[in-house]
Design an enzyme around this catalytic site. Structure first.
Site, PDB file in Angstrom:
ATOM      1  N   GLY A 582       0.734  -1.175  -0.028  1.00 59.86           N
ATOM      2  CA  GLY A 582      -0.107   0.045   0.153  1.00 59.86           C
ATOM      3  C   GLY A 582       0.782   1.098   0.034  1.00 59.86           C
ATOM      4  N   LYS A 583       0.045   2.418  -0.117  1.00 60.10           N
ATOM      5  CA  LYS A 583       0.878   3.800  -0.188  1.00 60.10           C
ATOM      6  C   LYS A 583       0.291   4.403   0.945  1.00 60.10           C
ATOM      7  CE  LYS A 583       2.385   4.074  -5.158  1.00 60.10           C
ATOM      8  NZ  LYS A 583       2.085   2.996  -5.733  1.00 60.10           N
ATOM      9  N   GLY A 585       0.678   8.495   3.161  1.00 60.91           N
ATOM     10  CA  GLY A 585       1.421   9.731   3.060  1.00 60.91           C
ATOM     11  C   GLY A 585       2.874   9.679   3.320  1.00 60.91           C
ATOM     12  N   GLY A 587       4.930   7.281   2.711  1.00 63.30           N
ATOM     13  CA  GLY A 587       5.663   6.119   2.229  1.00 63.30           C
ATOM     14  C   GLY A 587       5.092   5.030   1.645  1.00 63.30           C
ATOM     15  N   VAL A 589       4.573   0.877   1.696  1.00 63.08           N
ATOM     16  CA  VAL A 589       4.663  -0.294   2.226  1.00 63.08           C
ATOM     17  C   VAL A 589       4.941  -1.410   1.473  1.00 63.08           C
ATOM     18  CG1 VAL A 589       3.685  -1.700   4.115  1.00 63.08           C
ATOM     19  CG2 VAL A 589       3.105   0.986   3.933  1.00 63.08           C
ATOM     20  N   LYS A 603       7.608  -0.299   5.882  1.00 60.90           N
ATOM     21  CA  LYS A 603       7.225   0.806   5.429  1.00 60.90           C
ATOM     22  C   LYS A 603       8.456   1.979   5.242  1.00 60.90           C
ATOM     23  CE  LYS A 603       4.998   4.181   8.123  1.00 60.90           C
ATOM     24  NZ  LYS A 603       3.806   4.809   8.792  1.00 60.90           N
ATOM     25  N   ASP A 700      -4.214  10.187  16.221  1.00 64.91           N
ATOM     26  CA  ASP A 700      -4.741   9.909  14.835  1.00 64.91           C
ATOM     27  C   ASP A 700      -5.248   8.582  14.809  1.00 64.91           C
ATOM     28  OD1 ASP A 700      -4.969  10.849  12.277  1.00 64.91           O
ATOM     29  OD2 ASP A 700      -3.010  10.009  11.592  1.00 64.91           O
TER      30      ASP A 700
END
Ligand SMILES: *[C@@H]1O[C@H](CO)[C@@H](O)[C@H](O)[C@H]1NC(C)=O
Ligand SMILES: *[C@@H]1O[C@H](CO)[C@@H](O)[C@H](O)[C@H]1NC(C)=O
Ligand SMILES: *[C@@H]1O[C@H](CO)[C@@H](O)[C@H](O)[C@H]1NC(C)=O
Ligand SMILES: *[C@@H]1O[C@H](CO)[C@@H](O)[C@H](O)[C@H]1NC(C)=O
Ligand SMILES: *[C@@H]1O[C@H](CO)[C@@H](O)[C@H](O)[C@H]1NC(C)=O
Ligand SMILES: *[C@@H]1O[C@H](CO)[C@@H](O)[C@H](O)[C@H]1NC(C)=O
Ligand SMILES: *[C@@H]1O[C@H](CO)[C@@H](O)[C@H](O)[C@H]1NC(C)=O
Ligand SMILES: *[C@@H]1O[C@H](CO)[C@@H](O)[C@H](O)[C@H]1NC(C)=O
Ligand SMILES: *[C@@H]1O[C@H](CO)[C@@H](O)[C@H](O)[C@H]1NC(C)=O
Ligand SMILES: *[C@@H]1O[C@H](CO)[C@@H](O)[C@H](O)[C@H]1NC(C)=O
Length: 882
Positions: A582-583, A585, A587, A589, A603, A700
């Site tokens: 996955g991508k 914010g 970097g 992964v 990551k 977060d």
């Protein structure tokens, strides 16, 4: 002297006969006997059997096939079978705290003409499993002390066979016999020793125990007497006690064998002795009892013409389930051992207590008042959970010895007529009452205001009249719906509270009013945030480990001592960054392996990411410090100049958001799984707040940061924004606002004061997402912000339409309502009035059992829980890894 004895004996015989005629306390039911048939006396026992009409509300009458009629007589000929419903119950009036023998006879006799030789169904005593019926002809017996004044014997369908029953019999025993410390006694066998082949029961046995004649082995001798044997409290019949068996050879042991299944089954044996022979002065009969060669009890000498019962205190077990009980002559004994009769029982625990008796009585009264006989409304209302009455929900404790209480009653659209029954008054634990879409008339009763726990009353769509009692309108925390009652007067304040056109829903709850307040402030702040930040997203780094499970379950990360990796290690473990998971914010992964087999998510931080290094360090420091099953584990990290990487444990099922959005799989997370996921997440957060010193704030919390492993266990991820309090005394830290729009605590935004309660706020949004499965911000919605929208819908009294339609109504509204309530309290604009995460964890856990309890109620018995189904999907149906 002799005459005196003879007189006593005769007297005892007469007494015995008189007692024998007495069937007081006997319940003898000929199941399937047509209701108009009068009670009759069966031969040869003289027992009076009655029809089962009135004891059971369901089932059909049957009769064994003609070809079997020669083998049986009444009451075995007729039976009742239950083609409909899963659980069908006989409801018997008994006396509380009384020792009963309960017998149930099942004779298939090809009653349905299908020649089905294998009946298979369960028999329950109240909420507890008694036994499985799996033979074409059997009598099950249990000795059981009643806990209340009613007893339910339930037949439960477990497969394709239709449950049936021929006879149901209850006998009252005296209290001091067959006593157990705990559990009830399920009969294995009961026999006496005689070649007569004659089964002895009532009237010889005043308790109607059935004594089978066990043939003597060839090296045994029969001992009998014609004199009266004085009975003890077990009151065995004369015919049983006046015969016995002894080995022919003086030195032999007397062996009794039997098998128990499963081999771990605990049993109790009751041996009944009386000396029947006239002993000479130099004779002694003395023996020990052993079980599979181990000493059990003794030495023991039967008393002449006086019954004694030998029972060892502790239940026993036999190796491999094969039991060999031996009576072994002691050295001083001149005569071989003697045994008159023996019974063996398995000890079965009936741990689940019945539903709170008052609640159970009240719900029965409700049922009677409306005169409906639902098949699911039989047996205990709440337990076992899988057979809970449809339309009910209950509060369970983990401890099965606490009676469940009825907290939820939904009789909507049941065609109810007449008034709202007063029987509801006695449901004192009720939290939600739904009587909508019926034809109820009369007034809204005042007693509803006296049920302290009531939170929701839904009376919509009836024909109620009069006016709503003021006490009800003033009741704090109550949500009352009375729309669509054309004749119901809306007076005293209720009209003033009207909102949104014709809605007559009246909401007095603390929750909702706070909610709407919270929502307004929340929305206001949100707009501020959006306006101010427009382009510059405050979103933290995003992690997303999108990957299907490839069947292997990754072991929990092995924490190596040195968790710092070289960049070359990172290249190797990701096979030169081959597979992108996955991508985010900050970097990309990648998938990788450490130690060749352990799957990880790597990551790689992009050097261009602005806050990159700071967040990277924060996360490494935090994760090296804390470990919790609900926080994603850090396997290691790489910090080589420009090359920074974080190596996490691999989470096979990606993040919660993907699952809610349906991007990941065709199937939808069911409500129970959602609840478990948020409970896991809440525990992770709670640990950060309370388990860490100094406490940590995640900052977060959102659905994309809740990751799921192959078992759908949730872990919090992404600690890049996390902050700890510098010193323990401080209750807050002042920081630059960071987080994700929509999840941001308005108070934090306003004050820049960061406390744990900011995470609580964000968590409240997560809860709303699992309930509604709607975007946190949706400009096309009449209220774009989710908190505001939910609050708005709640004030309209519309809890149904906030629910994720994908759940297609398959959830327990009591549970959902509680989660809505928790979410709203987390979203309180004032952080001090929000609950702590510990409170949230406790409150959420309380929602879980009530949801679990719904389990199979609406589903097939065989269907697995939805979590299991999800797993099956994921590992078996989905294509394996690329
Ligand atoms: C009824 O059936 C049971 C079980 O087979 C048997 O023990 C009993 O003797 C039968 N009674 C009559 C009256 O047929
Ligand atoms: C059981 O008891 C209730 C009330 O105590 C009574 O109304 C009912 O008729 C009884 N049922 C039977 C079968 O005796
Ligand atoms: C029984 O055992 C005793 C002592 O071992 C022996 O003397 C006696 O003969 C035995 N009796 C029989 C009938 O086997
Ligand atoms: C009882 O069992 C023992 C040991 O299994 C055996 O030696 C003995 O012959 C048996 N006795 C009888 C009477 O069957
Ligand atoms: C016991 O006494 C009787 C006579 O009363 C005698 O015949 C018998 O042999 C004695 N038995 C033993 C074992 O001493
Ligand atoms: C019978 O039990 C007693 C008491 O435990 C013991 O002393 C004796 O040896 C036992 N006798 C036999 C023959 O096992
Ligand atoms: C269950 O009962 C406990 C205490 O008896 C109470 O705190 C809790 O709120 C109840 N839960 C529900 C769902 O009613
Ligand atoms: C049911 O309510 C009683 C009080 O009426 C309480 O003692 C009990 O703990 C409750 N049961 C559960 C499971 O909460
Ligand atoms: C409520 O329960 C009490 C006893 O627990 C009983 O006397 C009363 O009749 C019940 N009320 C209703 C309306 O069923
Ligand atoms: C209510 O009763 C009226 C007549 O009494 C009938 O027309 C109507 O269909 C009923 N409504 C429901 C929902 O049963």
């Amino acid at each position: 002297m002799e005459r005196h004895c003879a007189f006593v004996a005769t007297f005892m015989l007469i007494l015995h006969l008189v007692q024998a005629q007495d069937q007081t306390g006997f319940i003898s039911v000929d199941c399937g006997l047509p209701p108009h048939e009068l009670p009759y006396t069966a031969n040869p026992t003289g027992l009076v059997y009655t029809s089962d009409a009135g004891l059971v509300i369901s089932g059909k009458l049957g009769r064994i096939a003609k070809e079997f009629e020669t083998d049986y007589t009444t009451p075995n000929l007729t039976l009742r079978y239950f083609p409909d419903g899963l659980r069908n119950c006989y409801n018997l009036n008994v006396t509380r705290d009384t020792n009963y023998i309960i017998k149930a006879t099942f004779i298939y006799g090809n009653y349905d003409g299908s020649d089905n030789e294998d009946p298979n169904f369960d028999l329950y005593l109240g909420p507890n499993l008694w036994t499985t019926v799996s033979r074409t002809e059997t009598t099950e017996e249990i000795i059981h002390v009643t806990k209340s004044n009613s007893l339910q014997v339930c037949l439960v369908k477990t497969g394709n066979t239709i449950p049936f029953i021929n006879i149901l019999e209850l006998r009252i025993l005296r209290k001091n016999v067959y006593v157990t410390e705990s559990g009830s006694l399920k009969l294995l066998f009961r026999k006496y020793f005689s070649d007569s082949g004659r089964t002895i029961r009532y009237p010889d046995d005043i308790y109607d125990r059935e004594w089978y004649a066990s043939f003597l082995e060839k090296n045994w001798a029969q001992v009998t007497t014609t004199e009266v044997v004085n009975v003890n409290d077990y009151e065995l019949p004369q015919r049983v006690m006046a015969t016995g068996a002894t080995p022919l050879n003086n030195n032999e042991t007397l062996n009794i064998t039997w098998n128990v299944e499963p081999s771990t089954t605990k049993f109790r044996a009751y041996m009944h002795f009386a000396e029947l022979q006239t002993l000479r002065a130099n004779d002694t009969r003395e023996f020990n009892v052993t079980l599979n060669g181990n000493y059990l009890s003794g030495p023991y000498s039967p008393i002449p013409l006086k019954a004694e019962t030998e029972v060892h205190v502790k239940p026993e077990q036999c190796d491999d389930g094969a039991c060999l009980l031996q009576l072994v002559k002691t050295l001083k004994s001149t005569l071989p051992p003697l045994l008159n009769a023996i019974e063996a029982f398995t000890v079965i625990d009936l741990p689940q207590v019945e539903t709170n008796e008052d609640d159970a009585a009240a719900i029965k009264n409700v049922q009677d008042a409306y005169g409906f006989s639902k098949i699911s409304w039989q047996g205990d209302p709440c337990v076992p959970k899988q057979y809970m009455w449809v339309g009910l929900n209950c509060n369970f404790s983990d401890d099965m010895s606490t009676p469940p209480n009825i907290t939820f009653l939904d009789l909507s659209a049941n065609g109810l007529t007449g008034i709202i029954t007063h029987a509801i008054k006695n449901l004192t634990h009720l939290e939600v009452l739904v009587l909508s879409s019926n034809n109820l008339t009369g007034e809204v009763p005042e007693f509803l205001a006296n049920i302290k726990s009531l939170m929701v009353i839904d009376l919509r769509g009836n024909n109620l009249s009069g006016s709503v009692p003021p006490s009800l309108l003033q009741k704090k925390g109550l949500m009352l719906h009375v729309d669509d009652n054309p004749h119901l007067l809306c007076t005293i304040g209720s009209c003033a509270r009207r909102r949104e056109g014709e809605q007559k829903s009246i909401i007095v709850p603390v929750v909702a009013s706070i909610a709407s307040f919270a929502v307004l402030i929340g929305a206001f702040v949100l707009f501020l945030v959006l306006r101010k930040k427009k382009a510059s997203k405050v979103e933290g780094p995003q992690t997303s480990y999108m990957q299907r499970s490839d069947g292997k379950s990754p072991q929990p990360a092995i924490m190596t001592k040195n968790r710092r990796f070289n960049y070359s290690d990172v290249v190797r473990m990701t096979n030169n960054f081959q597979r992108v998971l996955g991508k985010g914010g900050s970097g990309i992964v990648y998938h990788g392996f450490v130690n060749g087999t352990e799957q990880v998510a790597v990551k790689l931080l992009s050097p261009s990411s602005s806050q990159g290094y700071k967040q990277f360090k924060a996360e490494v420091e935090l994760l090296l410090r804390v470990h919790h099953k609900n926080l994603v584990g850090l396997v290691g990290y790489c910090d080589e100049g420009e090359n920074m990487a974080l190596i996490y444990e691999y989470m096979a099922n990606g993040d919660l958001k993907e699952h809610l959005s349906g991007k990941r799989n065709q199937f939808i997370l069911n409500w129970g799984t959602r609840l478990k996921i948020v409970i896991d997440s809440a525990q992770g957060l709670e640990y950060l707040h309370n388990g860490c010193k100094p406490a940590m704030i995640h900052r977060d919390v959102k659905t994309t940061n809740i990751l799921l492993n192959e078992h759908f266990e949730a872990k919090l991820a992404d600690f890049g924004l996390s902050r700890s309090f510098p010193t323990e005394g401080d209750s807050h830290v002042s920081t630059v606002v960071a987080g994700t729009p929509g999840y941001l605590d308005p108070e934090y935004y306003r004050t820049n004061w960061l406390t744990e309660k900011s995470d609580v706020y964000s968590f409240g949004i997560v809860l709303l997402e699992i309930i509604t499965n709607r975007p946190v911000i949706d400009q096309s919605r009449e209220k774009p912000y989710i908190a505001e929208w939910v609050g708005f819908m709640l004030t309209k009294g519309d809890i149904i339409s906030i629910m994720d339609p994908g759940l297609i109504g398959d959830y327990d509204s009591g549970s959902v309502w509680k989660v809505v309530e928790i979410a709203m309290s987390c979203l309180n604009p004032s952080s001090t009035r929000r609950p702590t995460m510990s409170q949230v964890v406790i409150a959420l856990n309380e929602c879980l059992p009530s949801e679990n309890s719904r389990g199979g109620a609406s589903r097939d018995m065989d269907s697995k829980s939805s979590i299991e189904v999800s797993l099956t999907f994921d590992t078996d149906v989905s294509p394996t890894a690329r």
